[in-house]
Design a protein around this motif. Structure first.
Motif, PDB file in Angstrom:
ATOM      1  N   ILE A   1       0.650   1.723  -2.582  1.00 46.12           N
ATOM      2  CA  ILE A   1       0.635   1.041  -1.282  1.00 46.12           C
ATOM      3  C   ILE A   1       1.765   0.018  -1.178  1.00 46.12           C
ATOM      4  O   ILE A   1       2.501   0.004  -0.177  1.00 46.12           O
TER       5      ILE A   1
ATOM      6  N   SER B   1       4.798   0.285   1.464  1.00 43.98           N
ATOM      7  CA  SER B   1       5.128  -0.846   2.337  1.00 43.98           C
ATOM      8  C   SER B   1       6.570  -1.276   2.146  1.00 43.98           C
ATOM      9  O   SER B   1       7.286  -1.581   3.107  1.00 43.98           O
TER      10      SER B   1
ATOM     11  N   THR C   1      -3.917   6.252  -1.130  1.00 42.31           N
ATOM     12  CA  THR C   1      -2.592   5.728  -0.774  1.00 42.31           C
ATOM     13  C   THR C   1      -2.008   6.465   0.419  1.00 42.31           C
ATOM     14  O   THR C   1      -1.475   5.852   1.350  1.00 42.31           O
TER      15      THR C   1
ATOM     16  N   TYR D   1      -3.857   5.490   3.681  1.00 43.40           N
ATOM     17  CA  TYR D   1      -3.523   4.151   4.169  1.00 43.40           C
ATOM     18  C   TYR D   1      -2.097   4.108   4.708  1.00 43.40           C
ATOM     19  O   TYR D   1      -1.833   3.494   5.744  1.00 43.40           O
ATOM     20  N   ALA D   2      -1.159   4.750   3.994  1.00 41.60           N
ATOM     21  CA  ALA D   2       0.234   4.753   4.454  1.00 41.60           C
ATOM     22  C   ALA D   2       0.359   5.436   5.808  1.00 41.60           C
ATOM     23  O   ALA D   2       1.070   4.957   6.697  1.00 41.60           O
TER      24      ALA D   2
END
Length: 394
Positions: free
Chosen positions: A44, A48, A342, A345-346
């Protein structure tokens, strides 16, 4: 008893996992959580970071600008300076603007001296590409329109002149520059690193020459260069822009956005990795606990195998294999779980998905290592049991 081959060793090592599925699942779950945590807490932040680097790059972190120093009498840059800059090896593209020293008006009835704090600039057709700018409405100047009385507004200029949009299909509006009418063909989005363009009214380079008696000398030269060579390009830029008077040229330092980008590239989530290591340790303790209990519960099995001829090394290898397989299964499950979390969420944040291969491989290797360490003591304890002791249950 003959020596166990790899397949036989794996078979006896899986006995405990097959016969005690729920206990094995819970033990593997501890390892899975640790590995998943490691993947998530590295994936993550990496995703980001990739999004941040993409955003910073879009701002123009590899952009420099050169302009004449401010003095009296005014310094002028050579007409051929943009073409010379474009020939520097690491330079990807170069463009220029020039102040035409004219005033823009909404119509011919407004005060001819009130330019609303806006600057009328002659611009090259590749200016928008060089500055990583985008068009909000309409289009930008091209090889054809830069020769004609057409104009593009920066975001602030459009607001001050009362333009919010250019409806498709509608008759294009016009503004007056000097004593010449120009047709508005585009409005730009704000360009964060170049607020001077936001407050500018842009007309074509050739149109400025023919319609506004522009002398052709650029006032600001913009360029994009390969980021790794940005400092080297900056060093040779003054002499390239004006070989006769390089001291008359001032060059901007690399933008703060570039410094921020480089700092971001070197950041490291040590705290997150520490949490993942703790989770792995807890999972390893769970595996060790499971293996100790397994040895205690399977004393009769161990005694029977010893009585049938299995030597200590084979017993030790059996339980060590079981621990490693248990941890490896947990590691694989945790890796898949971490990658899924991951990725989800991305995607929800519209980030590029980045799964650090190093962290994933380290996690899998760490799971196997933890299994070996966690299984070492129970395996040695099982190997030390004498057949008569194990069969008697004492």
């Amino acid at each position: 008893m003959s020596r166990l081959g790899p397949r036989d060793l794996l078979g006896v090592g899986l006995i405990g996992i097959r016969t005690r599925k729920m206990r094995a699942l819970l033990s593997a779950l501890g390892i899975s959580i640790g590995i998943a945590t490691m993947v998530v807490v590295t994936g993550i932040p990496a995703s980001s970071q990739a999004d941040l680097l993409r955003t910073l790059s879009a701002l123009g972190t590899n952009t420099l600008q050169a302009a004449p120093i401010d003095r009296d009498p005014p310094v002028t840059l050579p007409e051929e300076a943009p073409a010379m800059v474009a020939r520097i090896g690491p330079v990807l593209t170069a463009s220029a603007v020039a102040n035409t020293h004219t005033v823009v008006r909404r119509n011919d009835r407004t005060d001819s001296q009130d330019g609303l704090g806006l600057t009328v600039l002659a611009g090259k057709s590749n200016l928008l590409t060089t500055l990583n700018g985008t068009v909000r409405s309409g289009r930008f100047l091209d090889a054809t329109s830069e020769k004609l009385p057409m104009v593009v507004f920066g975001s602030v200029a459009a607001t001050r002149l009362g333009f919010s949009d250019l409806p498709a299909g509608a008759t294009p509006p016009q503004v007056m520059i000097g004593d010449q009418w120009f047709t508005v063909i585009g409005i730009l989005h704000s360009i964060a690193l170049h607020p001077d363009i936001d407050r500018a009214v842009l007309i074509g380079w050739n149109a400025a020459r023919t319609l506004l008696r522009f002398d052709g000398h650029p006032t600001v030269i913009y360029l994009q260069a390969q980021e790794d060579y940005i400092e080297a390009v900056r060093a040779v830029l003054p002499a390239t822009v004006d070989p006769q008077h390089p001291s008359d040229v001032q060059v901007t330092a690399p933008s703060d956005a570039l410094a921020a980008k480089r700092a971001t590239q070197t950041s490291f989530s040590a705290l997150f990795l520490g949490l993942a290591a703790v989770a792995l340790l807890v999972g390893g303790i769970g595996v060790a606990n499971t293996m100790v209990i397994s040895v205690l519960e399977r004393r009769a099995e161990i005694g029977l195998r010893r009585a049938l001829g299995a030597h200590r090394g084979q017993i030790r290898a059996q339980f060590l294999t079981e621990a490693v397989v248990l941890s490896a299964l947990g590691g694989i499950g945790g890796t898949l779980l971490g990658i899924t979390a991951t990725t989800g969420y991305a995607w929800s944040q519209n980030w590029p998905v980045v799964i650090p291969a190093g962290a994933t491989l380290t996690g899998l290797g760490g799971a196997a290592l933890i299994g070996a360490v966690a299984g070492a003591y129970p395996a040695m304890r099982a190997a030390r049991l004498m057949p008569t002791e194990a069969l008697s249950g004492s």
